[in-house]
Design an enzyme around this catalytic site. Sequence first.
Site, PDB file in Angstrom:
ATOM      1  CB  VAL A 166      12.414  -5.773   8.516  1.00 44.02           C
ATOM      2  CG1 VAL A 166      13.578  -5.026   8.877  1.00 44.02           C
ATOM      3  CG2 VAL A 166      12.208  -6.632   7.555  1.00 44.02           C
TER       4      VAL A 166
ATOM      5  CG  MET B  82      -1.919  -1.144   1.392  1.00 37.64           C
ATOM      6  SD  MET B  82      -3.679  -1.014   1.916  1.00 37.64           S
ATOM      7  CE  MET B  82      -2.428  -0.618   3.788  1.00 37.64           C
ATOM      8  N   GLY B  83       2.288   1.309  -0.004  1.00 41.79           N
ATOM      9  CA  GLY B  83       2.786   2.332  -0.193  1.00 41.79           C
ATOM     10  C   GLY B  83       3.659   3.224   0.938  1.00 41.79           C
TER      11      GLY B  83
ATOM     12  CD  GLN C 133      -2.269  -8.562   4.874  1.00 39.93           C
ATOM     13  OE1 GLN C 133      -2.543  -7.765   4.963  1.00 39.93           O
ATOM     14  NE2 GLN C 133      -1.170  -8.712   4.357  1.00 39.93           N
TER      15      GLN C 133
ATOM     16  CE  LYS D 108       2.784  -4.790  10.426  1.00 37.43           C
ATOM     17  NZ  LYS D 108       2.838  -3.440  10.045  1.00 37.43           N
TER      18      LYS D 108
ATOM     19  CB  SER E 125       3.082   2.588   6.358  1.00 37.16           C
ATOM     20  OG  SER E 125       3.065   1.436   5.249  1.00 37.16           O
TER      21      SER E 125
ATOM     22  CG  HIS F  44       7.047  -1.742   1.993  1.00 34.01           C
ATOM     23  ND1 HIS F  44       7.072  -0.888   2.724  1.00 34.01           N
ATOM     24  CD2 HIS F  44       6.009  -2.493   2.204  1.00 34.01           C
ATOM     25  CE1 HIS F  44       6.140  -0.815   3.059  1.00 34.01           C
ATOM     26  NE2 HIS F  44       4.695  -1.673   2.657  1.00 34.01           N
TER      27      HIS F  44
ATOM     28  CG  LEU G  33       7.353   1.051  -0.979  1.00 38.67           C
ATOM     29  CD1 LEU G  33       8.315   1.062  -2.090  1.00 38.67           C
ATOM     30  CD2 LEU G  33       6.235   0.313  -0.536  1.00 38.67           C
TER      31      LEU G  33
HETATM   32  P1  AMP Z   1       1.432  -2.962   3.791  1.00 41.96           P
HETATM   33  O1  AMP Z   1       1.918  -2.504   2.548  1.00 41.96           O
HETATM   34  O2  AMP Z   1       1.247  -2.281   4.199  1.00 41.96           O
HETATM   35  O3  AMP Z   1       0.119  -3.187   2.966  1.00 41.96           O
HETATM   36  O4  AMP Z   1       2.713  -3.798   3.449  1.00 41.96           O
HETATM   37  C1  AMP Z   1       2.801  -4.857   1.832  1.00 41.96           C
HETATM   38  C2  AMP Z   1       3.193  -5.992   2.311  1.00 41.96           C
HETATM   39  O5  AMP Z   1       4.503  -5.668   3.364  1.00 41.96           O
HETATM   40  C3  AMP Z   1       2.472  -6.729   3.421  1.00 41.96           C
HETATM   41  O6  AMP Z   1       2.993  -7.898   3.331  1.00 41.96           O
HETATM   42  C4  AMP Z   1       2.921  -6.629   4.769  1.00 41.96           C
HETATM   43  O7  AMP Z   1       3.133  -8.176   5.624  1.00 41.96           O
HETATM   44  C5  AMP Z   1       5.188  -6.257   4.426  1.00 41.96           C
HETATM   45  N1  AMP Z   1       5.157  -5.703   5.744  1.00 41.96           N
HETATM   46  C6  AMP Z   1       4.229  -4.528   6.795  1.00 41.96           C
HETATM   47  N2  AMP Z   1       5.385  -4.484   7.444  1.00 41.96           N
HETATM   48  C7  AMP Z   1       6.470  -5.174   7.258  1.00 41.96           C
HETATM   49  C8  AMP Z   1       7.916  -5.313   8.314  1.00 41.96           C
HETATM   50  N3  AMP Z   1       8.259  -4.271   9.346  1.00 41.96           N
HETATM   51  N4  AMP Z   1       8.656  -6.650   8.096  1.00 41.96           N
HETATM   52  C9  AMP Z   1       8.142  -7.609   6.730  1.00 41.96           C
HETATM   53  N5  AMP Z   1       7.260  -6.434   5.848  1.00 41.96           N
HETATM   54  C10 AMP Z   1       6.465  -6.079   6.230  1.00 41.96           C
END
Ligand code: AMP
Length: 278
Positions: free
Chosen positions: A173, A27-28, A150, A146, A183, A34, A30
């Site tokens: 991470v 969802m950006g 999901q 995380k 984000s 990500h 980044l």
């Molecule tokens: P989002 O942009 O928050 O929807 O996340 C997009 C992808 O990045 C999803 O698969 C999240 O689980 C992953 N993601 C978000 N935060 C982290 C993190 N801290 N470590 C690893 N993956 C992440």
Amino acid sequence: MQIVRTRADLRAALAAAPRPIGLVPTMGWLHDGHTSLIARARTEARTVVVSIFVNPRQFGESADFTRYPRNEVRDLAICEAGGVDIVFAPSVDEVYPPGFDTTVSVGGIASPLEGAARPGHFDGVATVVAILFALVGAERAYFGAKDYQQVRVIERMALDLALPTVVVPCPTVREPDGLALSSRNARLSPAGRAAAPVLHRALMAGAEAIGAGEHRAQAVRDLMRRSLAAEPLAEVDYVSVADPDTLQELDALDGHALLSLAVRIEGVRLIDNERVSS
Ligand code: AMP
């Protein structure tokens, strides 16, 4: 790197793309979470596709959707630096064209925890990921642990709908102080940011108790809640000790467990989890 905004342009860009294709849905806004997914995709795929789409259907509160941080220029620079081949950054109408009237709804695994706290959230997630899987036709798609539930919901959907994309879970991470990158962290004030590592501390307290022989799930929940209570800015949404396969709450710990929690800090909803073995 190609930037495409329509289904048709995505299809055209993918027609000549070398396979296998790796998809990283985002969802950006980044961050290094990500980029860890992008780096993993880069090692396994010949074409890496990143989608950037803030999906209105997975937000219950419209204010949360509106306030979600966005910065496409920065996101594109991060994708370019990460060796991404194609960025798919569609409009809402491109993902959900006029007349769109289908919902993908996953069953039991989507019901507790985030599903209970955010009604409709996983319908929104499953629907958009099904569309992305169909549009990209990737061999593999990369998701962060995380958002553990999901990952499980998407795995269930992909299996049940016989979608050919393999779901690849990747580790969370964290910042040096333990806070999981998100984000949403950008919306915290300095005081909120200083309070936020309490989520990870509470998970660690639970994991340590289990490591020291605690077998009562309720005692672990209580310990995690006490740990969170030490931080005045933390408003607890839920604290869970569940079976990592079914996500049903446990009574006795015997084998594997998923410790997870959702906490609001300054109105920003943060989640985190830790898998442990007893
Ligand atoms: P989002 O942009 O928050 O929807 O996340 C997009 C992808 O990045 C999803 O698969 C999240 O689980 C992953 N993601 C978000 N935060 C982290 C993190 N801290 N470590 C690893 N993956 C992440």
